[in-house]
Design a protein around this motif. Structure first.
Motif, PDB file in Angstrom:
ATOM      1  N   LYS A 176      32.877  27.210 -25.058  1.00 25.24           N
ATOM      2  CA  LYS A 176      32.746  25.965 -23.922  1.00 25.24           C
ATOM      3  C   LYS A 176      32.946  26.927 -22.631  1.00 25.24           C
ATOM      4  CE  LYS A 176      35.333  22.878 -26.898  1.00 25.24           C
ATOM      5  NZ  LYS A 176      36.352  21.971 -26.974  1.00 25.24           N
ATOM      6  N   ALA A 177      31.722  27.446 -22.025  1.00 25.05           N
ATOM      7  CA  ALA A 177      31.830  28.266 -20.892  1.00 25.05           C
ATOM      8  C   ALA A 177      32.139  27.685 -19.769  1.00 25.05           C
ATOM      9  CB  ALA A 177      30.343  28.850 -20.820  1.00 25.05           C
ATOM     10  N   ALA A 200      35.736  27.118 -19.861  1.00 22.73           N
ATOM     11  CA  ALA A 200      36.503  28.278 -19.745  1.00 22.73           C
ATOM     12  C   ALA A 200      36.469  29.029 -18.252  1.00 22.73           C
ATOM     13  CB  ALA A 200      35.934  29.550 -20.765  1.00 22.73           C
ATOM     14  N   GLU A 201      35.334  28.878 -17.646  1.00 21.91           N
ATOM     15  CA  GLU A 201      35.325  29.457 -16.248  1.00 21.91           C
ATOM     16  C   GLU A 201      36.323  28.831 -15.496  1.00 21.91           C
ATOM     17  OE1 GLU A 201      32.372  29.527 -12.602  1.00 21.91           O
ATOM     18  OE2 GLU A 201      31.700  29.656 -14.698  1.00 21.91           O
ATOM     19  N   ALA A 202      36.494  27.350 -15.407  1.00 17.87           N
ATOM     20  CA  ALA A 202      37.191  26.554 -14.714  1.00 17.87           C
ATOM     21  C   ALA A 202      38.781  27.087 -15.013  1.00 17.87           C
ATOM     22  CB  ALA A 202      37.075  25.394 -14.843  1.00 17.87           C
ATOM     23  N   GLU A 203      39.259  27.178 -15.814  1.00 20.45           N
ATOM     24  CA  GLU A 203      40.677  27.655 -16.347  1.00 20.45           C
ATOM     25  C   GLU A 203      41.063  28.986 -15.673  1.00 20.45           C
ATOM     26  OE1 GLU A 203      43.042  25.721 -17.828  1.00 20.45           O
ATOM     27  OE2 GLU A 203      41.884  24.142 -18.079  1.00 20.45           O
ATOM     28  N   LEU A 204      39.857  29.785 -16.076  1.00 22.94           N
ATOM     29  CA  LEU A 204      40.295  31.103 -15.657  1.00 22.94           C
ATOM     30  C   LEU A 204      39.963  31.276 -14.025  1.00 22.94           C
ATOM     31  CD1 LEU A 204      38.102  33.351 -18.097  1.00 22.94           C
ATOM     32  CD2 LEU A 204      40.528  33.284 -18.112  1.00 22.94           C
ATOM     33  N   ARG A 205      39.273  30.550 -13.367  1.00 24.11           N
ATOM     34  CA  ARG A 205      39.392  30.383 -11.972  1.00 24.11           C
ATOM     35  C   ARG A 205      40.752  29.823 -11.402  1.00 24.11           C
ATOM     36  NH1 ARG A 205      34.899  31.347  -9.132  1.00 24.11           N
ATOM     37  NH2 ARG A 205      32.871  31.279 -10.099  1.00 24.11           N
ATOM     38  N   THR A 206      41.255  28.784 -12.079  1.00 22.60           N
ATOM     39  CA  THR A 206      42.423  28.242 -11.868  1.00 22.60           C
ATOM     40  C   THR A 206      43.658  29.301 -11.803  1.00 22.60           C
ATOM     41  OG1 THR A 206      42.075  26.130 -12.406  1.00 22.60           O
ATOM     42  CG2 THR A 206      44.511  26.447 -12.379  1.00 22.60           C
ATOM     43  N   ALA A 207      43.644  30.162 -12.908  1.00 23.86           N
ATOM     44  CA  ALA A 207      44.631  31.179 -13.313  1.00 23.86           C
ATOM     45  C   ALA A 207      44.387  32.173 -12.200  1.00 23.86           C
ATOM     46  CB  ALA A 207      44.371  31.815 -14.662  1.00 23.86           C
ATOM     47  N   HIS A 208      43.281  32.728 -11.845  1.00 23.34           N
ATOM     48  CA  HIS A 208      43.092  33.774 -10.725  1.00 23.34           C
ATOM     49  C   HIS A 208      43.508  33.097  -9.443  1.00 23.34           C
ATOM     50  CE1 HIS A 208      40.586  35.895  -7.630  1.00 23.34           C
ATOM     51  NE2 HIS A 208      41.151  37.041  -8.462  1.00 23.34           N
ATOM     52  N   ARG A 209      43.292  31.900  -9.074  1.00 22.31           N
ATOM     53  CA  ARG A 209      43.818  31.501  -7.963  1.00 22.31           C
ATOM     54  C   ARG A 209      45.262  31.531  -7.846  1.00 22.31           C
ATOM     55  NH1 ARG A 209      45.997  26.705  -6.870  1.00 22.31           N
ATOM     56  NH2 ARG A 209      45.386  25.958  -8.706  1.00 22.31           N
ATOM     57  N   ILE A 210      45.992  31.180  -8.634  1.00 17.09           N
ATOM     58  CA  ILE A 210      47.259  31.230  -8.764  1.00 17.09           C
ATOM     59  C   ILE A 210      47.843  32.691  -8.756  1.00 17.09           C
ATOM     60  CG2 ILE A 210      49.625  30.514 -10.063  1.00 17.09           C
ATOM     61  CD1 ILE A 210      47.888  28.335 -11.355  1.00 17.09           C
ATOM     62  N   ALA A 211      47.223  33.554  -9.363  1.00 22.67           N
ATOM     63  CA  ALA A 211      47.679  34.881  -9.575  1.00 22.67           C
ATOM     64  C   ALA A 211      47.536  35.539  -7.971  1.00 22.67           C
ATOM     65  CB  ALA A 211      46.754  35.668 -10.602  1.00 22.67           C
ATOM     66  N   GLU A 212      46.156  35.257  -7.456  1.00 17.67           N
ATOM     67  CA  GLU A 212      46.098  35.608  -5.980  1.00 17.67           C
ATOM     68  C   GLU A 212      47.222  35.377  -5.137  1.00 17.67           C
ATOM     69  OE1 GLU A 212      41.463  36.418  -4.666  1.00 17.67           O
ATOM     70  OE2 GLU A 212      42.137  34.286  -4.815  1.00 17.67           O
ATOM     71  N   ALA A 213      47.924  34.382  -5.207  1.00 19.20           N
ATOM     72  CA  ALA A 213      49.056  33.859  -4.371  1.00 19.20           C
ATOM     73  C   ALA A 213      50.426  34.560  -4.850  1.00 19.20           C
ATOM     74  CB  ALA A 213      49.149  32.420  -4.368  1.00 19.20           C
ATOM     75  N   GLY A 218      36.289  38.027 -14.198  1.00 22.59           N
ATOM     76  CA  GLY A 218      35.074  38.685 -13.857  1.00 22.59           C
ATOM     77  C   GLY A 218      34.081  38.906 -15.105  1.00 22.59           C
ATOM     78  N   ARG A 219      34.705  39.260 -16.222  1.00 24.91           N
ATOM     79  CA  ARG A 219      33.929  39.585 -17.451  1.00 24.91           C
ATOM     80  C   ARG A 219      33.480  38.094 -17.832  1.00 24.91           C
ATOM     81  NH1 ARG A 219      37.010  43.630 -21.227  1.00 24.91           N
ATOM     82  NH2 ARG A 219      34.913  43.528 -22.248  1.00 24.91           N
ATOM     83  N   VAL A 220      33.966  36.905 -17.966  1.00 23.26           N
ATOM     84  CA  VAL A 220      33.260  35.637 -18.020  1.00 23.26           C
ATOM     85  C   VAL A 220      32.130  35.514 -17.303  1.00 23.26           C
ATOM     86  CG1 VAL A 220      33.568  33.350 -18.203  1.00 23.26           C
ATOM     87  CG2 VAL A 220      35.233  34.705 -19.263  1.00 23.26           C
ATOM     88  N   LEU A 221      32.446  35.630 -15.667  1.00 21.65           N
ATOM     89  CA  LEU A 221      31.219  35.340 -14.766  1.00 21.65           C
ATOM     90  C   LEU A 221      30.138  36.201 -15.172  1.00 21.65           C
ATOM     91  CD1 LEU A 221      33.308  35.045 -11.576  1.00 21.65           C
ATOM     92  CD2 LEU A 221      32.413  33.235 -13.039  1.00 21.65           C
ATOM     93  N   GLY A 237      26.107  35.112 -15.878  1.00 19.62           N
ATOM     94  CA  GLY A 237      25.073  35.554 -14.997  1.00 19.62           C
ATOM     95  C   GLY A 237      25.470  35.385 -13.499  1.00 19.62           C
ATOM     96  N   LYS A 238      26.756  35.403 -13.036  1.00 21.04           N
ATOM     97  CA  LYS A 238      27.124  35.089 -11.777  1.00 21.04           C
ATOM     98  C   LYS A 238      27.411  36.696 -11.422  1.00 21.04           C
ATOM     99  CE  LYS A 238      28.435  30.461 -12.288  1.00 21.04           C
ATOM    100  NZ  LYS A 238      29.469  29.468 -12.166  1.00 21.04           N
ATOM    101  N   TYR A 239      26.520  37.743 -11.298  1.00 15.84           N
ATOM    102  CA  TYR A 239      26.794  38.904 -11.245  1.00 15.84           C
ATOM    103  C   TYR A 239      27.534  39.485  -9.880  1.00 15.84           C
ATOM    104  CZ  TYR A 239      23.335  39.155 -15.066  1.00 15.84           C
ATOM    105  OH  TYR A 239      22.868  38.836 -16.188  1.00 15.84           O
ATOM    106  N   THR A 240      27.184  38.886  -8.717  1.00 13.01           N
ATOM    107  CA  THR A 240      27.721  39.411  -7.510  1.00 13.01           C
ATOM    108  C   THR A 240      29.209  39.320  -7.662  1.00 13.01           C
ATOM    109  OG1 THR A 240      25.710  39.126  -6.508  1.00 13.01           O
ATOM    110  CG2 THR A 240      27.666  39.268  -5.102  1.00 13.01           C
ATOM    111  N   GLU A 241      29.818  38.098  -7.880  1.00 12.86           N
ATOM    112  CA  GLU A 241      31.061  37.522  -7.954  1.00 12.86           C
ATOM    113  C   GLU A 241      31.890  38.650  -8.930  1.00 12.86           C
ATOM    114  OE1 GLU A 241      33.929  33.629  -7.828  1.00 12.86           O
ATOM    115  OE2 GLU A 241      32.066  33.627  -8.483  1.00 12.86           O
ATOM    116  N   ALA A 242      31.202  38.458 -10.189  1.00 14.82           N
ATOM    117  CA  ALA A 242      31.768  39.287 -11.255  1.00 14.82           C
ATOM    118  C   ALA A 242      31.927  40.732 -10.745  1.00 14.82           C
ATOM    119  CB  ALA A 242      30.954  39.215 -12.374  1.00 14.82           C
ATOM    120  N   GLU A 243      31.046  41.309 -10.187  1.00 10.58           N
ATOM    121  CA  GLU A 243      31.063  42.839  -9.614  1.00 10.58           C
ATOM    122  C   GLU A 243      32.529  42.942  -8.660  1.00 10.58           C
ATOM    123  OE1 GLU A 243      28.263  46.288  -8.042  1.00 10.58           O
ATOM    124  OE2 GLU A 243      28.379  44.155  -7.106  1.00 10.58           O
ATOM    125  N   THR A 244      32.527  41.943  -7.858  1.00 13.85           N
ATOM    126  CA  THR A 244      33.713  42.214  -6.890  1.00 13.85           C
ATOM    127  C   THR A 244      35.175  42.268  -7.514  1.00 13.85           C
ATOM    128  OG1 THR A 244      32.592  41.045  -5.106  1.00 13.85           O
ATOM    129  CG2 THR A 244      34.833  41.101  -4.804  1.00 13.85           C
TER     130      THR A 244
END
Length: 336
Positions: free
Chosen positions: A171-172, A175-188, A205-208, A212-219
């Motif tokens: 459920k890609a 999955a991406e939405a949940e990991l984005r939420t987790a990352h947003r909280i962790a950034e703060a 980053g690995r899921v991205l 195929g979202k390579y640029t964002e994943a690389e960062t």
């Protein structure tokens, strides 16, 4: 490892002195015996660790009864040791017992019940029981948000486990939405360049990269890798795990020269020593950093949580010469 050896030596002396002075076992002695088990676990001496923690739990049961809160912590620690021994059935059994203990003592809406469900769901995922993991972790996320609000770092951990579970269920988008939420909280919650944030960067980053979202994943993956190099050095196995995401990204992106900078060869054998099962750090985040000061660990939880997820991907390879550091972003403001 040397610190844990010294900690073991000092803790054994502490236990001997306590027993001599106090004339027998006390709750404080049980705490010291539990800590001894943890130090043994971190040396890879898992059978000895299990025996030590079981001894501590027996003392707590005898002195404090079957519902004592310290017993719940000890059972969680024992479950983690069994996990490292590959005895995941025992781990699941102990985690379920802890949840029921805390429901009985603290009530069904206790945050500690939610944390227990997060741990249980993580083990379900790691053992391939993805549907049960999803159900358990959705419950955990809802309970965590009710207890702490949507932006607490413990909520981020539950979102991360749920995201990895959804990824395993193919459920890609979810999955991406949940990991984005987790990352947003962790950034703060964590400053840029810290291992606490690096773990979340690696997972997202690995899921991205896989979608195929390579640029964002690389960062994200470069930031995670740099944090691991700074903390552990370029040649550590933990840093090699962080490099895997960059190798996979650059290979999928059609940039094999970049991939080769992080993996010049793939034939080197795994160095000898105690192994860490995939997902162990995720489990440790949930289980071990909940310990109260008397049951504390020598390593902060943010360090334990930073080992990258495997995502059912290829094995580790030796690293090439580290790249030049990327320009750093301004540090995020810590929420706590």
């Amino acid at each position: 490892r040397q610190d844990y050896v010294k900690a073991e030596e000092l803790t054994r002396k502490e236990i001997e002195i306590r027993r001599a002075v106090e004339g027998g076992d006390t709750m404080e002695t049980a705490s010291s015996i539990n800590n001894l088990g943890i130090y043994l676990m971190y040396q890879g001496r898992f059978d000895e660790a299990a025996a030590s923690i079981e001894e501590a739990n027996a003392i707590i049961r005898r002195l404090g009864g079957d519902q004592h809160p310290e017993l719940a912590k000890g059972l969680e620690n024992l479950g983690n040791v069994y996990y490292r021994l590959g005895q995941t059935d025992k781990t699941l059994e102990l985690l379920a017992e802890v949840i029921e203990m805390r429901r009985a003592v603290l009530g069904d809406d206790s945050p500690q019940v939610a944390r227990g469900l997060t741990n249980l769901g993580a083990v379900y995922r790691i053992t391939g029981q993805f549907e049960r993991a999803e159900e358990t972790l959705r419950d955990a996320v809802a309970r965590m948000e009710q207890a702490y609000g949507p932006d607490h770092v413990d909520v981020a951990s539950a979102h991360r486990s749920l995201g990895l579970t959804l990824w395993s269920l193919k459920k890609a988008d979810e999955a991406e939405a949940e990991l984005r939420t987790a990352h947003r909280i962790a950034e703060a919650a964590y400053e840029e360049g810290t291992l606490g944030l690096a773990g979340y960067q690696n997972y997202l980053g690995r899921v991205l990269g896989h979608v195929g979202k390579y640029t964002e994943a690389e960062t994200l993956l470069l930031a995670s890798y740099d944090a691991h190099v700074a903390a552990h050095g370029a040649d550590s196995e933990i840093t090699a795990g962080a490099a895997e995401g960059l190798i996979e990204l650059y290979e999928a992106w059609g940039r094999p020269d970049e991939a080769a900078r992080y993996r010049p060869e793939c034939s080197a054998p795994t160095p000898p020593g105690p192994s860490i099962a995939p997902g162990t750090a995720e489990l440790l985040l949930g289980i071990l950093h909940r310990l109260r000061p008397s049951w504390s660990l020598a390593v902060p939880a943010r360090h334990l949580a930073s080992t990258p997820a495997r995502l059912e991907l290829g094995g580790r390879c030796p690293l090439a010469t580290p790249r030049s550091p990327a320009p750093s972003r301004p540090p995020a403001v810590a929420a706590r």
